[in-house]
Design a protein around this motif. Structure first.
Motif, PDB file in Angstrom:
ATOM      1  N   ARG A 200      67.101 -38.614  31.044  1.00  0.00           N
ATOM      2  CA  ARG A 200      67.504 -37.339  31.672  1.00  0.00           C
ATOM      3  C   ARG A 200      68.406 -37.571  32.870  1.00  0.00           C
ATOM      4  O   ARG A 200      69.288 -36.769  33.164  1.00  0.00           O
ATOM      5  CB  ARG A 200      66.243 -36.568  32.098  1.00  0.00           C
ATOM      6  CG  ARG A 200      66.504 -35.125  32.463  1.00  0.00           C
ATOM      7  CD  ARG A 200      65.203 -34.371  32.585  1.00  0.00           C
ATOM      8  NE  ARG A 200      64.336 -34.938  33.615  1.00  0.00           N
ATOM      9  CZ  ARG A 200      64.400 -34.612  34.894  1.00  0.00           C
ATOM     10  NH1 ARG A 200      65.303 -33.741  35.319  1.00  0.00           N
ATOM     11  NH2 ARG A 200      63.569 -35.144  35.767  1.00  0.00           N
ATOM     12  N   ILE A 201      68.167 -38.658  33.608  1.00  0.00           N
ATOM     13  CA  ILE A 201      68.992 -38.920  34.789  1.00  0.00           C
ATOM     14  C   ILE A 201      69.796 -40.199  34.593  1.00  0.00           C
ATOM     15  O   ILE A 201      69.401 -41.087  33.838  1.00  0.00           O
ATOM     16  CB  ILE A 201      68.141 -39.029  36.077  1.00  0.00           C
ATOM     17  CG1 ILE A 201      67.181 -40.222  36.000  1.00  0.00           C
ATOM     18  CG2 ILE A 201      67.397 -37.744  36.340  1.00  0.00           C
ATOM     19  CD1 ILE A 201      66.482 -40.543  37.301  1.00  0.00           C
ATOM     20  N   HIS A 202      70.920 -40.290  35.289  1.00  0.00           N
ATOM     21  CA  HIS A 202      71.753 -41.491  35.239  1.00  0.00           C
ATOM     22  C   HIS A 202      70.948 -42.663  35.795  1.00  0.00           C
ATOM     23  O   HIS A 202      70.231 -42.528  36.787  1.00  0.00           O
ATOM     24  CB  HIS A 202      73.015 -41.259  36.070  1.00  0.00           C
ATOM     25  CG  HIS A 202      74.035 -42.340  35.921  1.00  0.00           C
ATOM     26  ND1 HIS A 202      73.891 -43.579  36.509  1.00  0.00           N
ATOM     27  CD2 HIS A 202      75.220 -42.365  35.253  1.00  0.00           C
ATOM     28  CE1 HIS A 202      74.948 -44.318  36.210  1.00  0.00           C
ATOM     29  NE2 HIS A 202      75.768 -43.604  35.448  1.00  0.00           N
ATOM     30  N   THR A 205      70.805 -43.297  39.565  1.00  0.00           N
ATOM     31  CA  THR A 205      70.338 -42.230  40.452  1.00  0.00           C
ATOM     32  C   THR A 205      69.284 -42.722  41.436  1.00  0.00           C
ATOM     33  O   THR A 205      69.334 -42.408  42.630  1.00  0.00           O
ATOM     34  CB  THR A 205      69.782 -41.050  39.627  1.00  0.00           C
ATOM     35  OG1 THR A 205      70.805 -40.554  38.769  1.00  0.00           O
ATOM     36  CG2 THR A 205      69.304 -39.933  40.533  1.00  0.00           C
ATOM     37  N   ARG A 206      68.315 -43.482  40.952  1.00  0.00           N
ATOM     38  CA  ARG A 206      67.218 -43.933  41.811  1.00  0.00           C
ATOM     39  C   ARG A 206      67.701 -44.890  42.891  1.00  0.00           C
ATOM     40  O   ARG A 206      67.235 -44.843  44.030  1.00  0.00           O
ATOM     41  CB  ARG A 206      66.125 -44.591  40.965  1.00  0.00           C
ATOM     42  CG  ARG A 206      65.429 -43.629  40.007  1.00  0.00           C
ATOM     43  CD  ARG A 206      64.345 -44.338  39.218  1.00  0.00           C
ATOM     44  NE  ARG A 206      63.769 -43.484  38.189  1.00  0.00           N
ATOM     45  CZ  ARG A 206      62.813 -42.590  38.414  1.00  0.00           C
ATOM     46  NH1 ARG A 206      62.341 -42.414  39.631  1.00  0.00           N
ATOM     47  NH2 ARG A 206      62.337 -41.854  37.428  1.00  0.00           N
ATOM     48  N   SER A 284      70.596 -26.047  39.687  1.00  0.00           N
ATOM     49  CA  SER A 284      70.016 -27.308  39.222  1.00  0.00           C
ATOM     50  C   SER A 284      69.387 -28.099  40.368  1.00  0.00           C
ATOM     51  O   SER A 284      68.419 -28.834  40.165  1.00  0.00           O
ATOM     52  CB  SER A 284      71.084 -28.166  38.536  1.00  0.00           C
ATOM     53  OG  SER A 284      72.146 -28.458  39.433  1.00  0.00           O
ATOM     54  N   SER A 288      63.626 -29.893  41.234  1.00  0.00           N
ATOM     55  CA  SER A 288      62.561 -30.797  41.693  1.00  0.00           C
ATOM     56  C   SER A 288      61.915 -30.330  43.000  1.00  0.00           C
ATOM     57  O   SER A 288      61.091 -31.039  43.576  1.00  0.00           O
ATOM     58  CB  SER A 288      63.123 -32.213  41.875  1.00  0.00           C
ATOM     59  OG  SER A 288      64.174 -32.200  42.836  1.00  0.00           O
TER      60      SER A 288
END
Length: 297
Positions: A200-202, A205-206, A284, A288
């Motif tokens: 879901r995320i690139h 990202t983290r 968007s 979260s």
């Protein structure tokens, strides 16, 4: 740069929890582009006073324009909400009726490639909320020891491949200094196991989140800021916090529980509030978000 793409997160819930009095003195500790501050000004009315604080001078300039039509007394200050006691002392204010903290990073900052917060478009690897203060992400990735980088990526990014990513960064910087967002994102991609790029995320990202938190000392600022902000509330005053990842939310949850156990606070949100499906779809950035609030007793 306009604020057209910026939408305030959970504004109705924030105003309901803050329950601001007419003529009240209130603080938006993370001013951003002024969306929440505008609504807070409407809530306290013409006799009220809104203090807006942000580390980023560029967002303050945009917020100032947004708030020009407001008759409420407005004071905008560049700084950190962790210094709220000193900021209020400078304004000769002893205590306030409500404080809102909308943590994390705005779409305005993310969309500016020159700030280096994201890798959607290439730009200098900076990530400082205040571009004039402290070490940048470029400084960290090119000077920290491999173990220190791995610790940051694991603890602040919660990435299980932190060691692999840190090793790849150190290997690459031995060949050439890492100075752009694309260069770092590419290093992260190459460091990960094949097939891990799906999700879901690139995959970068983290790592970007971790470095941003480290560069801006976000968790230290939040920990101190919660203490200072609560101390500056009047009895019956409320603190509302919107967080965007588990590390922030955990800090807020633990602090509120501690204050409640000491009978200094009443927790107003047994469970954190989250955006509606409609808001998550429209904005968007809000997906979260978690909102917690407490009242000083």
């Amino acid at each position: 740069m306009s604020d057209e793409t910026h939408i305030s997160v959970m504004p109705r819930q924030a105003l309901e929890l803050l329950n601001l009095p007419q003529g009240g003195v209130v603080v938006d500790g993370t001013l951003g582009l002024g969306g929440h501050a505008f609504l807070m000004a409407q809530a306290v009315g013409d006799a009220g006073h809104v203090i807006g604080i942000d580390r980023d001078s560029s967002t303050i300039a945009v917020a100032q324009e947004k708030l020009l039509s407001v008759k409420t007394k407005i004071d905008l200050v560049q700084g950190s909400f962790s210094n709220l006691d000193r900021i209020l002392a400078g304004l000769k204010i002893k205590a306030v009726d409500g404080i809102l903290l909308d943590l994390g990073i705005s779409s305005f900052q993310l969309d500016d490639a020159q700030r280096g917060f994201a890798f959607k478009t290439d730009g200098p690897l900076d990530m400082r909320m205040d571009p004039t203060d402290g070490a940048s992400a470029t400084d960290l990735v090119n000077t920290l020891k491999e173990a220190e980088l791995a610790k940051i990526i694991f603890e602040f990014g919660e990435d299980r491949f932190a060691r692999r990513i840190a090793a790849a960064i150190v290997m690459q910087r031995a060949k050439a200094k890492i100075t752009t967002t694309k260069a770092l994102a590419d290093i992260v991609l190459r460091a990960l196991p094949k097939g891990y790029t799906r999700g879901r995320i690139h995959p970068a990202t983290r790592t970007f989140q971790a470095l941003r938190i480290a560069v801006n000392e976000e968790l230290e600022v939040l920990s101190l800021g919660l203490e200072v902000c609560f101390r500056m509330l009047k009895r019956g005053g409320r603190l509302c916090v919107i967080s965007f990842h588990s590390l922030e939310d955990r800090l807020v949850k633990v602090k509120f529980k501690s204050l409640a156990a000491a009978q200094e606070a009443l927790i107003l949100t047994k469970r954190p509030l989250v955006p509606s499906d409609a808001e998550s779809e429209a904005n968007s950035r809000s997906r979260s978000a978690k909102m917690r609030a407490a009242e000083r007793t």
